[in-house]
Every structure is written in C-alpha cells, then in structure tokens.
Design a protein around this motif. Structure first.
Motif, mmCIF file in Angstrom:
data_model
loop_
_atom_site.group_PDB
_atom_site.id
_atom_site.type_symbol
_atom_site.label_atom_id
_atom_site.label_comp_id
_atom_site.label_asym_id
_atom_site.label_seq_id
_atom_site.Cartn_x
_atom_site.Cartn_y
_atom_site.Cartn_z
ATOM 1 N N ARG A 166 -7.506 -1.882 -5.988
ATOM 2 C CA ARG A 166 -6.910 -1.061 -4.923
ATOM 3 C C ARG A 166 -5.491 -1.517 -4.613
ATOM 4 O O ARG A 166 -4.577 -0.688 -4.494
ATOM 5 N N TRP A 167 -5.276 -2.830 -4.522
ATOM 6 C CA TRP A 167 -3.960 -3.311 -4.131
ATOM 7 C C TRP A 167 -2.981 -3.332 -5.296
ATOM 8 O O TRP A 167 -1.771 -3.177 -5.097
ATOM 9 N N ASP A 174 -2.148 4.236 5.053
ATOM 10 C CA ASP A 174 -1.908 4.684 3.685
ATOM 11 C C ASP A 174 -1.460 3.466 2.871
ATOM 12 O O ASP A 174 -0.434 2.849 3.172
ATOM 13 N N ASP A 175 -2.238 3.112 1.844
ATOM 14 C CA ASP A 175 -1.945 1.911 1.064
ATOM 15 C C ASP A 175 -0.545 1.930 0.464
ATOM 16 O O ASP A 175 0.125 0.894 0.379
ATOM 17 N N ALA A 176 -0.084 3.106 0.029
ATOM 18 C CA ALA A 176 1.240 3.204 -0.591
ATOM 19 C C ALA A 176 2.342 2.902 0.423
ATOM 20 O O ALA A 176 3.367 2.303 0.091
ATOM 21 N N ASN A 177 2.148 3.314 1.674
ATOM 22 C CA ASN A 177 3.116 2.990 2.727
ATOM 23 C C ASN A 177 3.069 1.510 3.080
ATOM 24 O O ASN A 177 4.107 0.869 3.288
ATOM 25 N N LEU A 178 1.853 0.961 3.165
ATOM 26 C CA LEU A 178 1.707 -0.448 3.507
ATOM 27 C C LEU A 178 2.365 -1.329 2.453
ATOM 28 O O LEU A 178 3.117 -2.259 2.779
ATOM 29 N N ALA A 179 2.116 -1.016 1.192
ATOM 30 C CA ALA A 179 2.719 -1.798 0.111
ATOM 31 C C ALA A 179 4.231 -1.639 0.097
ATOM 32 O O ALA A 179 4.968 -2.600 -0.168
ATOM 33 N N GLY A 180 4.713 -0.435 0.390
ATOM 34 C CA GLY A 180 6.149 -0.207 0.398
ATOM 35 C C GLY A 180 6.862 -0.931 1.512
ATOM 36 O O GLY A 180 8.010 -1.361 1.355
ATOM 37 N N ALA A 181 6.202 -1.074 2.666
ATOM 38 C CA ALA A 181 6.819 -1.739 3.811
ATOM 39 C C ALA A 181 6.792 -3.255 3.681
ATOM 40 O O ALA A 181 7.617 -3.948 4.280
ATOM 41 N N ALA A 182 5.834 -3.792 2.936
ATOM 42 C CA ALA A 182 5.659 -5.238 2.835
ATOM 43 C C ALA A 182 6.596 -5.842 1.792
ATOM 44 O O ALA A 182 6.794 -5.280 0.723
ATOM 45 N N GLU A 183 7.151 -7.001 2.120
ATOM 46 C CA GLU A 183 7.872 -7.779 1.116
ATOM 47 C C GLU A 183 6.880 -8.618 0.312
ATOM 48 O O GLU A 183 7.111 -8.889 -0.866
ATOM 49 N N ASP A 184 5.811 -9.039 0.989
ATOM 50 C CA ASP A 184 4.769 -9.831 0.343
ATOM 51 C C ASP A 184 3.418 -9.200 0.624
ATOM 52 O O ASP A 184 3.087 -8.900 1.780
ATOM 53 N N ALA A 243 -2.076 -18.966 -0.164
ATOM 54 C CA ALA A 243 -1.954 -17.756 -0.981
ATOM 55 C C ALA A 243 -2.838 -17.894 -2.211
ATOM 56 O O ALA A 243 -2.757 -18.884 -2.942
ATOM 57 N N GLN A 244 -3.695 -16.884 -2.445
ATOM 58 C CA GLN A 244 -4.652 -16.963 -3.546
ATOM 59 C C GLN A 244 -4.382 -15.971 -4.668
ATOM 60 O O GLN A 244 -4.594 -16.278 -5.824
ATOM 61 N N ARG A 245 -3.953 -14.777 -4.329
ATOM 62 C CA ARG A 245 -3.554 -13.820 -5.351
ATOM 63 C C ARG A 245 -2.437 -12.961 -4.799
ATOM 64 O O ARG A 245 -2.570 -12.380 -3.718
ATOM 65 N N VAL A 246 -1.350 -12.899 -5.524
ATOM 66 C CA VAL A 246 -0.169 -12.181 -5.048
ATOM 67 C C VAL A 246 -0.038 -10.863 -5.805
ATOM 68 O O VAL A 246 -0.007 -10.842 -7.036
ATOM 69 N N PHE A 247 0.039 -9.763 -5.055
ATOM 70 C CA PHE A 247 0.215 -8.441 -5.645
ATOM 71 C C PHE A 247 1.682 -8.009 -5.611
ATOM 72 O O PHE A 247 2.127 -7.218 -6.431
ATOM 73 N N LYS A 248 2.417 -8.518 -4.639
ATOM 74 C CA LYS A 248 3.836 -8.198 -4.498
ATOM 75 C C LYS A 248 4.505 -9.369 -3.790
ATOM 76 O O LYS A 248 3.957 -9.914 -2.841
ATOM 77 N N GLY A 249 5.691 -9.734 -4.243
ATOM 78 C CA GLY A 249 6.415 -10.824 -3.608
ATOM 79 C C GLY A 249 6.297 -12.119 -4.379
ATOM 80 O O GLY A 249 5.819 -12.153 -5.518
ATOM 81 N N ASP A 250 6.712 -13.217 -3.733
ATOM 82 C CA ASP A 250 6.776 -14.499 -4.431
ATOM 83 C C ASP A 250 6.186 -15.651 -3.626
ATOM 84 O O ASP A 250 6.590 -16.809 -3.792
ATOM 85 N N VAL A 286 -15.381 -6.862 -4.664
ATOM 86 C CA VAL A 286 -16.394 -5.897 -4.259
ATOM 87 C C VAL A 286 -16.029 -4.525 -4.826
ATOM 88 O O VAL A 286 -14.842 -4.175 -4.889
ATOM 89 N N PRO A 287 -17.003 -3.736 -5.304
ATOM 90 C CA PRO A 287 -16.688 -2.407 -5.837
ATOM 91 C C PRO A 287 -15.959 -1.541 -4.818
ATOM 92 O O PRO A 287 -16.241 -1.593 -3.621
ATOM 93 N N ALA A 288 -15.016 -0.751 -5.300
ATOM 94 C CA ALA A 288 -14.233 0.134 -4.441
ATOM 95 C C ALA A 288 -14.239 1.528 -5.057
ATOM 96 O O ALA A 288 -13.335 1.883 -5.827
ATOM 97 N N PRO A 289 -15.268 2.326 -4.754
ATOM 98 C CA PRO A 289 -15.357 3.679 -5.315
ATOM 99 C C PRO A 289 -14.114 4.507 -4.986
ATOM 100 O O PRO A 289 -13.586 4.445 -3.880
ATOM 101 N N GLY A 290 -13.667 5.277 -5.947
ATOM 102 C CA GLY A 290 -12.507 6.137 -5.738
ATOM 103 C C GLY A 290 -11.181 5.482 -6.044
ATOM 104 O O GLY A 290 -10.140 6.140 -6.045
ATOM 105 N N VAL A 291 -11.195 4.168 -6.298
ATOM 106 C CA VAL A 291 -9.963 3.439 -6.593
ATOM 107 C C VAL A 291 -9.740 3.443 -8.108
ATOM 108 O O VAL A 291 -10.703 3.316 -8.877
#
Length: 216
Positions: A178-179, A51-61, A88-95, A159-164
């Motif tokens: 998505r991220w 679950d992306d929401a769980n993965l993002a919540g658990a990650a510091e980066d 590191a090329q694109r950061v969605f969360k963290g520093d 890349v296209p991500a249908p449903g996102v």
C-alpha cells in the motif's frame, strides 16, 4: 515515479506553523471533554490526507518505525508538542535511518490531562509500531508527523490489504505494498498550475488608422 499535481487553494482557516508546512491549515477550536479530560483541536486541511497519494505527496519522510522512548515535551507557541525516539524500520520515502526524533502535536498539562491533541488523533505509545508521514524541521531537528493520518498504528506490516496493488509481485498485496504504491502515485501538493497570461481583448470599434498620403 508517477506524480500528479493537486491545486491547493487558500482557505479562511488559521495557518499555524508546527513544522509541517505545505498544504496543512489549522483552525484552533478547543473542544473540552470533561469526562475524558482531553482538550481537542479541530484541524482544517486544504488537502485530504486520508488519501494515500496526498499523504505521501505531503510527507518528506514516509516510513515504518517503532517508538522506543518518550523524549520529552515542549511548547513552540501553539500548545504542547511531544517528542519520541523512533527506530526507523522500513523507509518508503525520504532518508531517515537509525533512531530519529519524531514530534507530535499535543501533550499533557501539569495535571496529566491530554491537551491540544488534534481530533481523531491519539498520542503515540512506546513499544508500538506506526506508519509515519512526516516533515523534517531543521530548526528543531526533529520530524513532525502530519496529524491524524501521519501516525497510523501498523502492528503487522505484512497483513493482507485487499484492493491494494501487488507491488512486489508475490501474489499477496500487503500493507507494505500500500505504501509503496502511495509513493509511486503520490500527488505533488507543492506545485500549482502556473497563472494564465491575460488575453488582451480588441476594441469593439477600433478606430482605423489614417492611410498614408501618396506624393504627387
């Protein structure tokens, strides 16, 4: 930022400290595949990291990165772990910035066999790009990825991500959208609802207190 709370309950699995912490629990079950000369470790999670929401919540980066070099391997007491230099090329969360050291559970023994690798995971490959979901280990000074779901190959970030959800409004939802969405909707896995205060139940047949006697 929208955050949800997920209650993490204690399980019977063996908790192993590999620098990830949080809600990840491990159960060491060595499964030897002689044909593939790979020794796997079965993991038990207290949260669903598919679950992306769980993965993002658990990650510091949470970031896109390209593996630029193999740094080495060490054993912190639960089997080999492998370190890589990652740009590191694109950061969605963290520093994270620049080139960082990323640690992955699993490695190779003296015979070149892959050992202690989580089931359904593969060792990172130099030259490839991944979505990394990791936590920083201040003692070892590297970022340890969440096994399996925390090192996803991302050859094409747009890349296209249908449903996102289309997070940037360009009319074309992509893997990057998505991220961005996963961080916006991340679950807070570190906070559990507070314990409720016990409610005192009155006695079924309370004894009446004597009435005060008036003066004559």
């Amino acid at each position: 930022m929208k955050r949800k709370t997920v209650l993490i309950t204690a399980g019977a699995a063996l908790a192993v400290a590999v620098g990830i912490g949080g809600p990840v629990l491990y159960q060491e079950v060595n499964q030897r595949n002689e044909a593939a000369t790979t020794s796997h470790v079965a993991l038990t999670y207290e949260a669903d990291f598919s679950d992306d929401a769980n993965l993002a919540g658990a990650a510091e980066d949470l970031f896109y990165g390209k593996v630029t070099a193999l740094k080495g391997q060490k054993d912190l007491g639960i089997g080999p772990e492998t370190q890589y230099a990652v740009e590191a090329q694109r950061v969605f969360k963290g520093d994270v910035t620049g080139v960082v050291v990323v640690n992955q559970q699993g490695g190779k023994d003296e015979n070149g066999n892959i050992v202690s690798l989580p089931e359904d995971d593969t060792l990172l490959e130099v030259g490839k790009r991944y979505l990394f979901a990791a936590k920083y280990n201040p003692d070892q000074k590297f970022n340890t990825v969440i096994p399996v779901h925390g090192d996803l190959p991302i050859p094409d970030t747009e890349v296209p991500a249908p449903g996102v959800p289309d997070m940037n409004g360009d009319g074309q939802p992509t893997m990057s959208d998505r991220w961005v969405a996963s961080v916006q909707n991340q679950n807070d896995l570190s906070t559990a609802p507070p314990d409720e205060e016990p409610t005192e139940e009155p006695d079924e047949d309370p004894t009446p207190e004597p009435s005060p006697t008036g003066s004559s």
